[in-house]
Design a protein around this motif. Sequence first.
Motif, short mmCIF file in Angstrom:
data_model
loop_
_atom_site.label_atom_id
_atom_site.label_comp_id
_atom_site.label_asym_id
_atom_site.label_seq_id
_atom_site.Cartn_x
_atom_site.Cartn_y
_atom_site.Cartn_z
N GLY A 116 42.40 27.80 68.74
CA GLY A 116 42.19 29.10 68.83
C GLY A 116 42.62 29.77 70.02
N VAL A 117 42.55 29.08 71.25
CA VAL A 117 42.89 29.67 72.27
C VAL A 117 44.36 29.43 72.63
N ARG A 118 44.97 28.36 72.07
CA ARG A 118 46.31 28.16 72.18
C ARG A 118 46.91 29.27 71.18
N SER A 119 46.73 29.61 70.12
CA SER A 119 47.21 30.58 69.24
C SER A 119 47.07 32.16 69.64
N HIS A 120 46.21 32.46 70.68
CA HIS A 120 45.67 33.57 71.11
C HIS A 120 44.77 34.13 70.19
N ARG A 121 44.00 33.39 69.34
CA ARG A 121 43.04 33.97 68.53
C ARG A 121 41.87 34.34 69.39
N TYR A 122 41.82 33.47 70.40
CA TYR A 122 40.52 33.94 71.57
C TYR A 122 41.16 33.98 72.71
N LEU A 130 34.32 19.24 77.59
CA LEU A 130 34.32 18.64 78.73
C LEU A 130 35.85 19.03 79.39
N ASP A 131 36.13 19.21 80.44
CA ASP A 131 37.38 19.27 81.21
C ASP A 131 37.91 17.84 81.40
N LYS A 132 38.78 17.18 80.29
CA LYS A 132 39.38 16.24 80.48
C LYS A 132 40.85 15.98 80.35
N LYS A 133 41.39 14.94 81.10
CA LYS A 133 42.73 15.13 81.51
C LYS A 133 43.74 15.30 80.21
N GLU A 134 43.28 14.74 79.09
CA GLU A 134 44.12 14.67 77.98
C GLU A 134 44.18 16.13 77.50
N ARG A 135 43.06 16.78 77.45
CA ARG A 135 42.86 18.21 77.19
C ARG A 135 43.66 19.29 78.03
N GLN A 136 43.77 18.90 79.10
CA GLN A 136 44.63 19.74 80.03
C GLN A 136 45.87 19.93 79.96
N SER A 137 46.50 19.04 78.91
CA SER A 137 47.99 19.48 78.27
C SER A 137 48.03 20.40 77.44
N GLN A 138 46.86 20.77 76.70
CA GLN A 138 47.02 21.83 75.79
C GLN A 138 46.27 23.08 76.45
N VAL A 139 45.11 23.07 77.16
CA VAL A 139 44.76 24.22 77.68
C VAL A 139 44.40 24.06 79.16
N THR A 140 44.17 25.39 79.84
CA THR A 140 43.71 25.16 81.29
C THR A 140 42.19 25.53 81.32
N PHE A 141 41.32 24.73 82.13
CA PHE A 141 40.00 24.93 82.34
C PHE A 141 39.68 25.51 83.69
N VAL A 142 38.71 26.52 83.35
CA VAL A 142 37.97 26.81 84.60
C VAL A 142 36.77 26.50 84.62
N GLY A 253 34.36 23.30 80.99
CA GLY A 253 35.23 24.23 81.47
C GLY A 253 35.44 25.60 80.48
N ILE A 254 35.76 26.58 81.05
CA ILE A 254 36.33 27.66 80.07
C ILE A 254 37.43 27.46 79.84
N LEU A 255 37.81 27.51 78.46
CA LEU A 255 39.36 27.22 78.09
C LEU A 255 40.03 28.43 78.24
N ILE A 256 41.16 28.60 78.76
CA ILE A 256 42.33 29.55 78.60
C ILE A 256 43.77 29.06 78.18
N ASN A 257 44.44 29.99 77.64
CA ASN A 257 45.58 29.44 77.24
C ASN A 257 46.66 29.15 78.61
N LYS A 258 47.37 28.07 78.59
CA LYS A 258 48.13 27.62 79.54
C LYS A 258 49.06 28.69 80.17
N GLU A 259 49.59 29.40 79.28
CA GLU A 259 50.52 30.58 79.64
C GLU A 259 50.14 31.78 80.32
N GLU A 260 48.66 31.84 80.32
CA GLU A 260 48.21 33.20 80.80
C GLU A 260 47.67 32.70 82.45
N ARG A 261 48.51 32.44 83.32
CA ARG A 261 48.09 32.22 84.62
C ARG A 261 47.44 33.33 85.20
#
Length: 304
Positions: A116-122, A130-142, A253-261
């Motif tokens: 949902g975050v990657r598709s801009h639904r949210y 959990l902010d895990k390394k393998e998830r960081q390839s898909q989204v950014t965590f705060v 972590g709060i999930l945010i689309n990786k493009e939204e720096r």
Amino acid sequence: MPGRHTRARAAAATPLAIAALLVPTVTACGGTATVHRSKVPQQHVDPALRALLPPDIRDKGSLISAVGNDYPPLSLLDIDNKTVIGAEPDLIRAVGQILGVRVHLVQANFDSIIGGVRSHRYDVAIQAMLDKKERQSQVTFVDYMKTSSSILAAGKAAGNIHSLTSLCGSQVAVEQGTSQVDDVAAQADKCAAAGKPELEKLVFPDSVGCFQALSTGRADAFVGGTPTVVYQAQMSHGRFRTAGEPYRFLPYGILINKEERTLVRAVRGALQKLIDNGAYAKILREWNIPSGALKRATVNGGAA
């Protein structure tokens, strides 16, 4: 990937009733039952942080955030069975206040929020992930809270459970999409390889199903995030207890689309401001999880 102009507002998930044996309500003076709410003061807008918001979010004045509704004290449904309350809604609303936007909470299933975050639904999601390394390839965590995983079991049985290794021969409940699914699956393989009794993994779509399975005796244990395991143990008045020691210490972590720096910078800055002005600590205290407090709002701070 769809652009912002195609972002669709997510439909709310069907509200889930928390198992009555495990979640308390408090009766207020007027006779109306309600779950405890945080009373954090209204935050002042920070113009510099607001300027970092993507133009469409800033222009419409609202931020869409996916949340859970079944992971107390981080998220749960109020007595109306509709309103989501908890530490996570309080935190993301306070972040929104500093950024000068309303926060629209959308209830979503845990295993759907990355997509949902990657598709801009949210725009963002805050749901005990959990902010895990393998998830960081898909989204950014705060990162907003330090945590771990723990085991919950019936009071009498809890004393015999010292770690995941002790779960051989047990039926263990886990929530779909969580890291604990992999933990229990790996332990099941270890039990089999060692010739020990089978560990049966019971995967439920939400934590409510896990708690109900434990409450009815269908499951012998539940493996989940430490905050909700401790909460459920406290609320069961001795019927359930934490078992063994917590393991795998990582932040939520709060999930945010990786493009939204710039959105990442805005959310991180707002969260840090909450930490600095004391509102963050107040929220965690209100929900009885002060031990999870971070001193800094980090980005992708998970190490495993």
